[in-house]
Design a protein around this motif. Structure first.
Motif, PDB file in Angstrom:
ATOM      1  N   SER A 343     -27.417 -27.366  -5.741  1.00 24.62           N
ATOM      2  CA  SER A 343     -26.582 -27.109  -4.570  1.00 24.62           C
ATOM      3  C   SER A 343     -25.896 -25.754  -4.683  1.00 24.62           C
ATOM      4  N   GLY A 344     -25.425 -25.430  -5.901  1.00 26.01           N
ATOM      5  CA  GLY A 344     -24.784 -24.129  -6.113  1.00 26.01           C
ATOM      6  C   GLY A 344     -25.744 -22.983  -5.900  1.00 26.01           C
ATOM      7  N   ARG A 345     -26.977 -23.136  -6.364  1.00 24.93           N
ATOM      8  CA  ARG A 345     -27.971 -22.074  -6.192  1.00 24.93           C
ATOM      9  C   ARG A 345     -28.370 -21.917  -4.726  1.00 24.93           C
ATOM     10  N   LEU A 346     -28.244 -23.003  -3.950  1.00 25.13           N
ATOM     11  CA  LEU A 346     -28.543 -22.940  -2.515  1.00 25.13           C
ATOM     12  C   LEU A 346     -27.355 -22.401  -1.722  1.00 25.13           C
ATOM     13  N   GLU A 347     -26.231 -22.149  -2.428  1.00 23.41           N
ATOM     14  CA  GLU A 347     -25.010 -21.623  -1.816  1.00 23.41           C
ATOM     15  C   GLU A 347     -24.456 -22.564  -0.750  1.00 23.41           C
ATOM     16  N   GLU A 348     -24.578 -23.883  -1.016  1.00 24.89           N
ATOM     17  CA  GLU A 348     -23.997 -24.868  -0.103  1.00 24.89           C
ATOM     18  C   GLU A 348     -22.495 -24.973  -0.351  1.00 24.89           C
ATOM     19  N   MET A 349     -21.765 -25.409   0.676  1.00 28.92           N
ATOM     20  CA  MET A 349     -20.318 -25.553   0.542  1.00 28.92           C
ATOM     21  C   MET A 349     -20.013 -26.682  -0.446  1.00 28.92           C
ATOM     22  N   PRO A 350     -19.303 -26.391  -1.536  1.00 30.02           N
ATOM     23  CA  PRO A 350     -19.037 -27.438  -2.529  1.00 30.02           C
ATOM     24  C   PRO A 350     -17.927 -28.379  -2.072  1.00 30.02           C
ATOM     25  N   ALA A 351     -17.991 -29.614  -2.561  1.00 32.03           N
ATOM     26  CA  ALA A 351     -16.918 -30.585  -2.332  1.00 32.03           C
ATOM     27  C   ALA A 351     -16.137 -30.718  -3.636  1.00 32.03           C
ATOM     28  N   GLU A 352     -15.577 -31.872  -3.893  1.00 30.60           N
ATOM     29  CA  GLU A 352     -14.706 -32.078  -5.054  1.00 30.60           C
ATOM     30  C   GLU A 352     -15.422 -31.750  -6.363  1.00 30.60           C
ATOM     31  N   GLU A 353     -14.752 -30.962  -7.200  1.00 32.99           N
ATOM     32  CA  GLU A 353     -15.252 -30.537  -8.514  1.00 32.99           C
ATOM     33  C   GLU A 353     -16.623 -29.855  -8.441  1.00 32.99           C
ATOM     34  N   ALA A 357     -21.433 -32.110  -1.003  1.00 35.60           N
ATOM     35  CA  ALA A 357     -20.779 -33.065  -0.102  1.00 35.60           C
ATOM     36  C   ALA A 357     -21.608 -34.332   0.086  1.00 35.60           C
ATOM     37  N   TYR A 358     -22.920 -34.234  -0.165  1.00 33.62           N
ATOM     38  CA  TYR A 358     -23.785 -35.396   0.035  1.00 33.62           C
ATOM     39  C   TYR A 358     -23.928 -36.246  -1.232  1.00 33.62           C
ATOM     40  N   LEU A 359     -23.119 -35.989  -2.254  1.00 31.64           N
ATOM     41  CA  LEU A 359     -23.190 -36.790  -3.485  1.00 31.64           C
ATOM     42  C   LEU A 359     -23.035 -38.298  -3.216  1.00 31.64           C
ATOM     43  N   PRO A 360     -22.023 -38.745  -2.433  1.00 32.79           N
ATOM     44  CA  PRO A 360     -21.897 -40.198  -2.194  1.00 32.79           C
ATOM     45  C   PRO A 360     -23.130 -40.816  -1.563  1.00 32.79           C
ATOM     46  N   SER A 361     -23.745 -40.120  -0.612  1.00 28.42           N
ATOM     47  CA  SER A 361     -24.921 -40.705   0.060  1.00 28.42           C
ATOM     48  C   SER A 361     -26.108 -40.787  -0.901  1.00 28.42           C
ATOM     49  N   ARG A 362     -26.253 -39.793  -1.805  1.00 30.93           N
ATOM     50  CA  ARG A 362     -27.351 -39.858  -2.781  1.00 30.93           C
ATOM     51  C   ARG A 362     -27.149 -41.015  -3.755  1.00 30.93           C
ATOM     52  N   ILE A 363     -25.904 -41.207  -4.202  1.00 28.08           N
ATOM     53  CA  ILE A 363     -25.620 -42.316  -5.121  1.00 28.08           C
ATOM     54  C   ILE A 363     -25.879 -43.648  -4.428  1.00 28.08           C
ATOM     55  N   SER A 364     -25.474 -43.764  -3.162  1.00 24.34           N
ATOM     56  CA  SER A 364     -25.684 -45.029  -2.432  1.00 24.34           C
ATOM     57  C   SER A 364     -27.166 -45.284  -2.213  1.00 24.34           C
ATOM     58  N   GLN A 365     -27.937 -44.231  -1.906  1.00 23.72           N
ATOM     59  CA  GLN A 365     -29.385 -44.395  -1.720  1.00 23.72           C
ATOM     60  C   GLN A 365     -30.045 -44.913  -2.988  1.00 23.72           C
ATOM     61  N   PHE A 366     -29.556 -44.453  -4.121  1.00 21.38           N
ATOM     62  CA  PHE A 366     -30.106 -44.898  -5.407  1.00 21.38           C
ATOM     63  C   PHE A 366     -29.816 -46.379  -5.629  1.00 21.38           C
ATOM     64  N   TYR A 367     -28.551 -46.783  -5.535  1.00 21.17           N
ATOM     65  CA  TYR A 367     -28.191 -48.167  -5.841  1.00 21.17           C
ATOM     66  C   TYR A 367     -28.649 -49.151  -4.759  1.00 21.17           C
ATOM     67  N   GLU A 368     -28.822 -48.679  -3.520  1.00 16.07           N
ATOM     68  CA  GLU A 368     -29.252 -49.591  -2.457  1.00 16.07           C
ATOM     69  C   GLU A 368     -30.709 -50.012  -2.606  1.00 16.07           C
ATOM     70  N   ARG A 369     -31.463 -49.350  -3.466  1.00 14.10           N
ATOM     71  CA  ARG A 369     -32.855 -49.759  -3.679  1.00 14.10           C
ATOM     72  C   ARG A 369     -32.962 -50.935  -4.641  1.00 14.10           C
ATOM     73  N   ALA A 370     -31.834 -51.369  -5.183  1.00 14.33           N
ATOM     74  CA  ALA A 370     -31.818 -52.622  -5.955  1.00 14.33           C
ATOM     75  C   ALA A 370     -31.845 -53.790  -4.974  1.00 14.33           C
ATOM     76  N   GLY A 371     -32.166 -54.981  -5.471  1.00 17.28           N
ATOM     77  CA  GLY A 371     -32.128 -56.163  -4.604  1.00 17.28           C
ATOM     78  C   GLY A 371     -33.070 -57.254  -5.068  1.00 17.28           C
ATOM     79  N   TYR A 372     -32.806 -58.447  -4.556  1.00 19.73           N
ATOM     80  CA  TYR A 372     -33.653 -59.622  -4.798  1.00 19.73           C
ATOM     81  C   TYR A 372     -34.482 -59.796  -3.531  1.00 19.73           C
ATOM     82  N   MET A 373     -35.788 -59.641  -3.633  1.00 19.26           N
ATOM     83  CA  MET A 373     -36.628 -59.507  -2.440  1.00 19.26           C
ATOM     84  C   MET A 373     -37.722 -60.579  -2.343  1.00 19.26           C
TER      85      MET A 373
END
Length: 583
Positions: A343-353, A357-373
């Motif tokens: 993200s830094g190399r792409l010169e995107e606007m940084p969020a906290e630390e 800014a899309y860190l929460p959505s990436r983390i949610s996409q990862f954990y949402e692929r869990a499940g009993y199917m």
């Protein structure tokens, strides 16, 4: 010569100017060495590509070749027992070609294309087949039967099959004609894009625990099959060792271990230990049901991001066969750091630390692929995700830990002071929690005993009370406490040392069945109630402590073998007879 050439290079980020030949998330080959990359941004002026290999030596003007397909993994027999890097290149085969370090542009097939597999056909000419249906089986290892499935998007009639026999993964073993009359050749393997979740029939409610044999998890903070858990902890608190123990003992059919950005010597230790471990359920090597993905901290940073999705896709593939799979991701913080760097190399606007800014959505996409199917072939399978988080300075308020906490339902907080005191597992029972207890209550009541969750609740209450009392003790000492509160502190010492602390190197304590866990809780709480009765008659706690009962109950985890749990039934009688001498 390709018209698409490199315009600029910034670490793993490469730009191509004035091109309309690329699509988002497309796999591309970069430079004369054909380095693998992925399109991550497109504008009228430039196409941005992240390269999954080292760009050292790459120069502007070198060609960039589109492939027309997304980054995908090869799914088929031969995944288990293997060790891959973040983009599913087999490290053993690469080592034969280029030694200990991966040469740039290494082009090695993900799965062995020469080995012959014993194939048993499950369909015949004239059968109507649908996506996800099993059309052939292969004994991949002595523990796991590989079930080859019709690709999820295909439906039609079988017009040709081979007889049962030995074939490699590229041999056409069946042909299917779809509704339009187009003929599709089926082999033992298929490809699937790593950032697309594999389809299922429906998501089932979570109701079955992932049994680990580790008391603090099974009793206090259980995780369900198809559930998610985070293990946050600073350096040296035992994240990796906790995941090793869970991988060895949990009742998942298959383990996917993703070493994402970990130190090279630590991954070496993982690889060596896993190859030596014997699966306690089958007395076979644990690698017979394990796949390892090793992406160390000195490997290209972009591949670190891909490694998580590669592991998930392999897990979903085995889930679709009807297996229960557990993913150990160690650690998601390194994955988030890779996102931050790119993200830094792409010169995107940084969020906290500095994280994107899309860190929460990436983390949610990862954990949402869990499940009993319920899978497309009407089987049931699950993917459980246990992710380690490495907050800098053991600061749980940092963005990765806080965002992970939003999306997981099990939080096993590791404590530095417990780890340094050699309390294993170093799980802080005050900061940890599990939201699965209510979902799993029916299973525990039916398959273990209704007392199990009642005992758990009582132990949790005692530990919470001890925490409050210790604040007073720090200020004014324990002598001023009434006898019943002194008893709480003493019984919690038994709970902490005799129950929550577990010895991974002791043959009877490394894995504890639920029946023994219940009887151990019963014994501790029985001791507490009998001592409380004595104290209410006015006798001091000191008299009870002199009987040695607390030490005896603390050592029961070693004294009572797992194959003779009935010995625990004698403890109440022993407690009664000892207490009767002072009553």
């Amino acid at each position: 010569m390709s018209e698409n050439v490199i315009y600029s290079i910034n670490g793993p980020v490469v730009k191509v100017k004035d091109s309309t030949d690329f699509s988002m998330m497309e796999k591309v080959f970069v430079g004369h060495q054909r380095l693998m990359g992925e399109v991550i941004s497109i504008s009228r002026e430039a196409t941005v590509i992240q390269v999954y290999e080292s760009t050292t030596g790459l120069k502007p003007g070198e060609p960039v070749e589109p492939t027309g397909s997304p980054i995908s993994v090869t799914l088929g027999p031969g995944i288990l027992r293997n060790i891959f890097d973040g983009i599913e290149r087999p490290l053993k085969e690469i080592a034969k070609q280029s030694g200990a370090f991966i040469a740039t542009g290494s082009d090695v097939a993900s799965l062995d294309e020469e080995v012959l597999w014993d194939v048993t056909m499950k369909v015949k000419v004239g059968d109507h087949v649908i996506g996800g249906q099993i059309f052939a089986t292969v004994p991949e290892t002595p523990l796991i039967e590989h079930r080859c499935m019709i690709p999820p998007t295909l439906e039609g009639e079988v017009i040709e099959t081979v007889s049962n026999g030995q074939y490699n993964i590229l041999t056409c073993i069946a042909k299917v004609a779809d509704a339009q009359g187009e003929v599709h050749e089926l082999t033992l393997c298929q490809k699937w894009p790593i950032k697309t979740a594999r389809p299922v029939k429906r998501r089932l409610p979570i109701s079955v625990p992932l049994i680990t044999g580790q008391r603090i998890f099974d009793t206090l903070f259980p995780i369900a099959k198809g559930g998610t858990a985070a293990i946050p902890g600073g350096f040296g608190t035992g994240k990796t060792m906790t995941q090793h123990q869970l991988a060895k003992w949990c009742d998942a059919d298959i383990i996917v271990y993703v070493g994402c950005g970990e130190r090279g010597n630590e991954m070496t230790q993982v690889l060596e230990e896993f190859s030596e471990l014997i699966d306690p359920k089958s007395n076979r090597p644990l690698t017979d049901r394990t796949v390892l993905i090793a992406n160390t901290s000195n490997m290209p940073v972009a591949a670190r991001e891909a490694s998580i999705y590669t592991g998930l896709t392999l897990a979903e593939y085995y889930r679709d066969m009807g297996y229960h799979v557990a993913i150990m991701a160690d650690s998601t913080s390194r994955w988030a750091e890779a996102l931050r760097e790119i993200s830094g190399r792409l010169e995107e606007m940084p969020a906290e630390e500095g994280f994107p800014a899309y860190l929460p959505s990436r983390i949610s996409q990862f954990y949402e692929r869990a499940g009993y199917m319920e899978t497309l072939n009407d089987a049931t399978g699950s993917v459980s995700i246990i992710g380690a988080v490495s907050p800098q300075g053991n600061d749980f308020s940092e963005p990765v830990t806080q965002n992970t906490k939003r999306f997981v339902r099990c939080f096993w907080a590791l404590d530095k002071s417990l780890a340094y005191a050699r309390h294993y597992f170093a799980i802080n029972w005050n900061e940890s929690y599990s939201e699965y207890v209510t979902d799993l209550s029916r299973w525990y009541n039916k398959n273990v005993d209704p007392r199990f969750l009642r005992d758990r609740q009582e132990i949790m209450s005692l530990l919470a009370e001890e925490t409050k009392l210790m604040e007073i003790v720090k200020l004014i000492g324990s002598d001023v406490l009434p006898e019943d509160q002194k008893l709480v502190i003493e019984i919690c010492k038994v709970i902490r040392v005799g129950y929550l602390q577990q010895n991974a190197f002791h043959q009877d304590d490394t894995y504890v069945p639920l029946e023994k866990q219940l009887k151990m809780m019963d014994t501790i709480l029985y001791l507490y109630r009998r001592c409380k009765e004595v104290i209410t008659t006015g006798k001091p706690l000191r008299l009870v402590m002199q009987l040695g009962l607390f030490d005896k109950v603390t050592k029961m985890k070693y004294d009572v073998p797992n194959d003779n749990i009935a010995l625990l039934d004698e403890y109440p009688t022993m407690i009664d007879s000892a207490i009767s001498t002072i009553a």
